[in-house]
Design an enzyme around this catalytic site. Structure first.
Site, PDB file in Angstrom:
ATOM      1  N   GLU A  96       0.830  -1.207   0.000  1.00 37.85           N
ATOM      2  CA  GLU A  96       0.000   0.000   0.000  1.00 37.85           C
ATOM      3  C   GLU A  96       0.865   1.259   0.000  1.00 37.85           C
ATOM      4  O   GLU A  96       0.501   2.266  -0.585  1.00 37.85           O
ATOM      5  CB  GLU A  96      -0.923   0.020   1.221  1.00 37.85           C
ATOM      6  N   TYR A 132     -12.632  27.592  -0.029  1.00 36.41           N
ATOM      7  CA  TYR A 132     -12.534  26.146   0.155  1.00 36.41           C
ATOM      8  C   TYR A 132     -11.624  25.477  -0.856  1.00 36.41           C
ATOM      9  O   TYR A 132     -11.227  24.341  -0.669  1.00 36.41           O
ATOM     10  CB  TYR A 132     -13.908  25.475   0.197  1.00 36.41           C
ATOM     11  N   GLU A 189      -5.864   6.174  10.571  1.00 40.03           N
ATOM     12  CA  GLU A 189      -6.170   7.005  11.739  1.00 40.03           C
ATOM     13  C   GLU A 189      -5.181   8.171  11.844  1.00 40.03           C
ATOM     14  O   GLU A 189      -5.562   9.291  12.182  1.00 40.03           O
ATOM     15  CB  GLU A 189      -6.126   6.166  13.022  1.00 40.03           C
ATOM     16  N   LYS A 232     -11.380   4.376   2.434  1.00 42.36           N
ATOM     17  CA  LYS A 232     -10.606   3.561   1.498  1.00 42.36           C
ATOM     18  C   LYS A 232     -11.635   2.735   0.727  1.00 42.36           C
ATOM     19  O   LYS A 232     -12.149   1.758   1.248  1.00 42.36           O
ATOM     20  CB  LYS A 232      -9.648   2.632   2.253  1.00 42.36           C
TER      21      LYS A 232
END
Length: 122
Positions: A21, A53, A73, A99
């Site tokens: 990954e 934004y 996290e 994900k």
């Protein structure tokens, strides 16, 4: 307080527990809610009286693209902290990081982490 929602921010990044990954990468989706006072902008119709934004979207895309963490996290917390530090007007942020194709055998769903943080928690 008012809230701006930015949803469906797709980014390619290299965060993940598995070594591949962090080498091959994968797509992430990010949704954010930004709490701020928009009352002045509602009166003046001037972008300088609110949050542009586009800068938040660019910040998120940059963080996802350049970060290499083992855990999502850590990535979601980094995104929340960075928004609160970079955006003076934002008093609270909620980040949902997903994900959509987590490398888990026989799993076709998506994994999402949600974090809400305010400036007072920095």
């Amino acid at each position: 307080m008012n809230c701006i929602h930015l949803t469906g921010i797709r980014c390619y990044g290299y965060t993940g527990y598995l070594p591949e990954e962090q080498v091959l990468g994968q797509w992430f989706e990010v949704d954010v809610r930004l709490w701020l006072d928009i009352s002045t902008a509602a009166k003046t119709d001037a972008i300088e009286d609110t949050l542009d934004y586009r800068s938040v979207i660019s910040l998120i895309q940059h963080l996802v693209k350049t970060s290499k963490f083992a855990l999502v996290e850590k990535l979601v917390a980094t995104i929340a902290d960075s928004i609160l530090q970079e955006c003076d007007r934002v008093t609270q942020v909620q980040v949902v990081l997903s994900k959509p194709a987590a490398p888990i055998p026989d799993f076709g769903g998506k994994i999402s982490i949600e974090l809400t943080k305010s400036k007072s928690n920095l």
